[in-house]
Design a protein around this motif. Structure first.
Motif, PDB file in Angstrom:
ATOM      1  N   LEU A 317      71.656 -90.266   3.944  1.00 33.73           N
ATOM      2  CA  LEU A 317      71.905 -90.361   5.323  1.00 33.73           C
ATOM      3  C   LEU A 317      71.376 -91.735   5.743  1.00 33.73           C
ATOM      4  CD1 LEU A 317      71.380 -86.938   6.818  1.00 33.73           C
ATOM      5  CD2 LEU A 317      73.538 -87.990   6.575  1.00 33.73           C
ATOM      6  N   PHE A 318      70.322 -91.956   5.245  1.00 34.94           N
ATOM      7  CA  PHE A 318      69.625 -93.506   5.442  1.00 34.94           C
ATOM      8  C   PHE A 318      70.534 -94.518   4.982  1.00 34.94           C
ATOM      9  CE2 PHE A 318      65.821 -91.727   6.940  1.00 34.94           C
ATOM     10  CZ  PHE A 318      65.144 -92.619   8.170  1.00 34.94           C
ATOM     11  N   GLY A 322      73.182 -97.391   6.998  1.00 37.23           N
ATOM     12  CA  GLY A 322      73.335 -99.011   7.193  1.00 37.23           C
ATOM     13  C   GLY A 322      74.597 -99.316   7.947  1.00 37.23           C
ATOM     14  N   HIS A 323      75.360 -98.550   8.183  1.00 38.76           N
ATOM     15  CA  HIS A 323      76.469 -99.068   8.857  1.00 38.76           C
ATOM     16  C   HIS A 323      76.964 -97.916   9.999  1.00 38.76           C
ATOM     17  CE1 HIS A 323      77.658-102.236   6.319  1.00 38.76           C
ATOM     18  NE2 HIS A 323      77.510-101.469   5.371  1.00 38.76           N
ATOM     19  N   ALA A 324      76.317 -96.823  10.218  1.00 39.41           N
ATOM     20  CA  ALA A 324      76.683 -95.462  10.728  1.00 39.41           C
ATOM     21  C   ALA A 324      75.581 -95.153  11.649  1.00 39.41           C
ATOM     22  CB  ALA A 324      77.388 -94.504  10.246  1.00 39.41           C
ATOM     23  N   LEU A 325      75.364 -95.441  12.964  1.00 38.19           N
ATOM     24  CA  LEU A 325      74.178 -94.986  13.565  1.00 38.19           C
ATOM     25  C   LEU A 325      73.972 -93.539  13.703  1.00 38.19           C
ATOM     26  CD1 LEU A 325      72.007 -96.025  15.352  1.00 38.19           C
ATOM     27  CD2 LEU A 325      73.405 -95.776  17.459  1.00 38.19           C
ATOM     28  N   TRP A 326      74.962 -92.753  13.432  1.00 40.48           N
ATOM     29  CA  TRP A 326      74.644 -91.373  13.624  1.00 40.48           C
ATOM     30  C   TRP A 326      73.763 -90.779  12.326  1.00 40.48           C
ATOM     31  CZ3 TRP A 326      76.194 -88.092  10.022  1.00 40.48           C
ATOM     32  CH2 TRP A 326      77.235 -88.443   9.200  1.00 40.48           C
ATOM     33  N   ALA A 327      74.301 -91.419  11.301  1.00 40.99           N
ATOM     34  CA  ALA A 327      73.723 -90.911  10.161  1.00 40.99           C
ATOM     35  C   ALA A 327      72.222 -91.651   9.943  1.00 40.99           C
ATOM     36  CB  ALA A 327      74.310 -91.462   8.988  1.00 40.99           C
ATOM     37  N   LEU A 328      72.027 -92.494  10.709  1.00 39.28           N
ATOM     38  CA  LEU A 328      70.691 -92.970  10.622  1.00 39.28           C
ATOM     39  C   LEU A 328      69.795 -92.318  11.450  1.00 39.28           C
ATOM     40  CD1 LEU A 328      69.355 -95.713   9.422  1.00 39.28           C
ATOM     41  CD2 LEU A 328      69.642 -96.824  11.688  1.00 39.28           C
ATOM     42  N   CYS A 329      70.277 -91.827  12.568  1.00 41.80           N
ATOM     43  CA  CYS A 329      69.327 -90.589  13.566  1.00 41.80           C
ATOM     44  C   CYS A 329      69.395 -89.415  12.980  1.00 41.80           C
ATOM     45  CB  CYS A 329      70.188 -90.584  15.009  1.00 41.80           C
ATOM     46  SG  CYS A 329      70.498 -92.364  15.975  1.00 41.80           S
ATOM     47  N   THR A 330      70.362 -89.054  12.193  1.00 41.35           N
ATOM     48  CA  THR A 330      70.379 -87.755  11.491  1.00 41.35           C
ATOM     49  C   THR A 330      69.093 -87.600  10.451  1.00 41.35           C
ATOM     50  OG1 THR A 330      72.477 -87.362  12.065  1.00 41.35           O
ATOM     51  CG2 THR A 330      71.517 -85.728  10.239  1.00 41.35           C
ATOM     52  N   VAL A 333      65.573 -87.815  11.703  1.00 40.73           N
ATOM     53  CA  VAL A 333      65.118 -86.275  12.193  1.00 40.73           C
ATOM     54  C   VAL A 333      64.859 -85.618  10.919  1.00 40.73           C
ATOM     55  CG1 VAL A 333      65.778 -84.234  13.151  1.00 40.73           C
ATOM     56  CG2 VAL A 333      66.386 -86.205  14.329  1.00 40.73           C
ATOM     57  N   LEU A 334      65.689 -85.747   9.722  1.00 43.24           N
ATOM     58  CA  LEU A 334      65.181 -85.000   8.560  1.00 43.24           C
ATOM     59  C   LEU A 334      64.068 -85.471   7.680  1.00 43.24           C
ATOM     60  CD1 LEU A 334      68.799 -84.379   7.226  1.00 43.24           C
ATOM     61  CD2 LEU A 334      67.490 -82.754   8.455  1.00 43.24           C
ATOM     62  N   ILE A 335      63.889 -86.641   7.808  1.00 47.12           N
ATOM     63  CA  ILE A 335      62.677 -87.118   7.156  1.00 47.12           C
ATOM     64  C   ILE A 335      61.297 -87.002   7.710  1.00 47.12           C
ATOM     65  CG2 ILE A 335      62.655 -89.692   7.829  1.00 47.12           C
ATOM     66  CD1 ILE A 335      62.223 -90.461   4.813  1.00 47.12           C
ATOM     67  N   HIS A 336      61.438 -87.016   9.183  1.00 49.39           N
ATOM     68  CA  HIS A 336      60.216 -86.728   9.640  1.00 49.39           C
ATOM     69  C   HIS A 336      59.784 -85.251   9.656  1.00 49.39           C
ATOM     70  CE1 HIS A 336      60.397 -90.576  11.745  1.00 49.39           C
ATOM     71  NE2 HIS A 336      59.201 -90.454  11.736  1.00 49.39           N
ATOM     72  N   ALA A 337      60.866 -84.447   9.759  1.00 44.80           N
ATOM     73  CA  ALA A 337      60.523 -82.814   9.410  1.00 44.80           C
ATOM     74  C   ALA A 337      60.235 -82.545   8.236  1.00 44.80           C
ATOM     75  CB  ALA A 337      62.100 -82.150   9.891  1.00 44.80           C
ATOM     76  N   GLY A 338      60.642 -83.137   7.049  1.00 50.76           N
ATOM     77  CA  GLY A 338      60.298 -83.116   5.766  1.00 50.76           C
ATOM     78  C   GLY A 338      58.907 -83.674   5.559  1.00 50.76           C
TER      79      GLY A 338
END
Length: 415
Positions: A317-318, A322-330, A333-338
């Motif tokens: 997702l990261f 690199g080109h999609a803001l929604w993927a960066l935001c998602t 969230v996932l990496i901080h939860a992990g």
């Protein structure tokens, strides 16, 4: 994964936290005291990252280039690492009430000196001392783990760890905003006041200890770390797994600003706007108590697996981000939860793995720090040579290495 399962058994937990550590005069898990400890953890942990959002203003004030002032942030990490080795292991032998009070006072004085610094060398020296003395969270986490009921240990640890992550977010977001309004020196003065006030309050509220104390010798504690690490497969597995998770997070999060602020890139954000992206770190604060409850209910192995699954899912997702803001935001969230799930599960495991929780905790935090610092050091050159995909490749490599390394250690331990 059976290494963690056995060490999480009721028999092992009881032995580690009750038989080897004499009881305190009052429980460390009381609601008010636990809240104060979490607050103290947040305030002191913020000092490590306090300089990062201020570097531009510091460079301008001293007539230096941003890259010339950038090493102040590295000095902060170096100071914290030195403090971990010198002071954190003393939690097994010294009076923690006195140690917390003294370290908080020293950090406060050093932060005032940083605010008064006439140049970069003086500022670096003050930051080094302040961060070396700001290891109070790593004195409090073992205390909470030792005295918490076995069936609620992870929940109590997660409360303190959530405070730590809250402090990191506050330093990066609120510190930058306060510096814009009042100047970077005011940020150091404010941090000094908070550190001393909250640190001394915590020291006063900590329960008096009845355990026998020995002369504090940090070098003896440091010398014992390799032997403790070698003798405990559970500790080694926890260190390896968290080094992988923290390394992946560090590689992505420390270089994210380069992606967001690149004028020729897809976003072109200002530094202020990019800094607000750090608010995604609050996911860690929210996930902390939930993760602790899950560890207590389902055991550390399942939570470590879930942490790696979330982190592994965040990496592509990261890359897409690199080109999609929604993927960066998602992905954020996932990496901080992990990261939070892994931190609570692995740290709970490390603290229960031996009868020397303070030294074990120091070993664990240093191992995670090494994993994160190494990944960060490689992420910058990777970005220069291969762009954002190179950073994501470093993160992916750390996820694979951490998972496979922890699995191999657990199997070798034959537990």
């Amino acid at each position: 994964m059976t290494t963690i399962t056995q060490s999480q058994s009721p028999t092992t937990d009881t032995t580690d936290t009750t038989d080897t550590a004499p009881p305190l005069t009052r429980p460390s898990g009381g609601g008010l005291l636990l809240a104060v400890i979490a607050l103290c953890t947040a305030v002191t942990a913020a000092n490590i990252y306090l300089a990062a959002p201020l570097l531009g203003l510091i460079a301008r004030d001293f007539g230096a280039s941003p890259s010339g002032a950038g090493w102040i942030a590295s000095i902060a990490q170096l100071g914290y690492a030195a403090g971990l080795l010198l002071f954190a292991p003393l939690g097994d032998t010294a009076d923690r009430r006195r140690l917390v009070g003294v370290l908080s006072a020293v950090a406060g004085v050093a932060l005032v000196a940083a605010g008064l610094a006439p140049g970069l060398p003086a500022l670096a020296a003050a930051v080094l001392v302040a961060c070396a003395a700001t290891v109070v969270p790593q004195l409090l986490v073992p205390l909470v783990a030792e005295r918490a009921p076995a069936d609620r240990r992870a929940r109590h640890v997660s409360t303190v760890v959530a405070g730590l992550f809250t402090g990191i977010v506050a330093a990066r977001v609120l510190g930058g905003l306060a510096a814009q309004a009042f100047g970077w020196r005011a940020v150091f003065f404010g941090a000094a006041g908070l550190t001393v006030a909250v640190g001394l309050l915590t020291a006063v509220m900590l329960p008096a200890e009845t355990r026998p104390r020995t002369a504090a010798n940090p070098f003896k504690a440091i010398a014992g770390m390799p032997g403790l690490f070698a003798s405990s497969a559970g500790l080694r597995a926890a260190c390896m797994r968290q080094a992988g998770l923290f390394g992946a997070w560090s590689a992505l999060w420390t270089t994210l600003t380069l992606l967001l602020t690149d004028a020729d890139g897809p976003y072109g954000l200002s530094l202020g706007a990019a800094g607000l992206f750090g608010l995604f770190g609050l996911v860690s604060t929210v996930a902390g108590p939930v993760t602790g409850a899950f560890v207590d209910r389902f055991g550390a192995p399942r939570l470590v697996t879930a942490a790696y699954a979330l982190t592994a899912l965040s990496v592509p997702l990261f890359l897409l981000g690199g080109h999609a803001l929604w993927a960066l935001c998602t992905g954020a969230v996932l990496i901080h939860a992990g990261l939070m799930a892994g931190q609570v599960a692995n740290q709970t495991r490390a603290l229960a793995a031996t009868d020397k929780p303070a030294v074990a905790n120091t070993t664990y935090v240093v191992a995670a720090f090494i994993g994160g610092a190494t990944a960060s050091a490689l992420a910058g050159p990777a970005h220069d040579h291969w762009g954002w995909p190179g950073v994501c490749a470093i993160a992916a490599a750390w996820v694979v290495a951490g998972w496979l390394g922890g699995l191999l250690v657990a199997r070798k331990g034959q537990e």
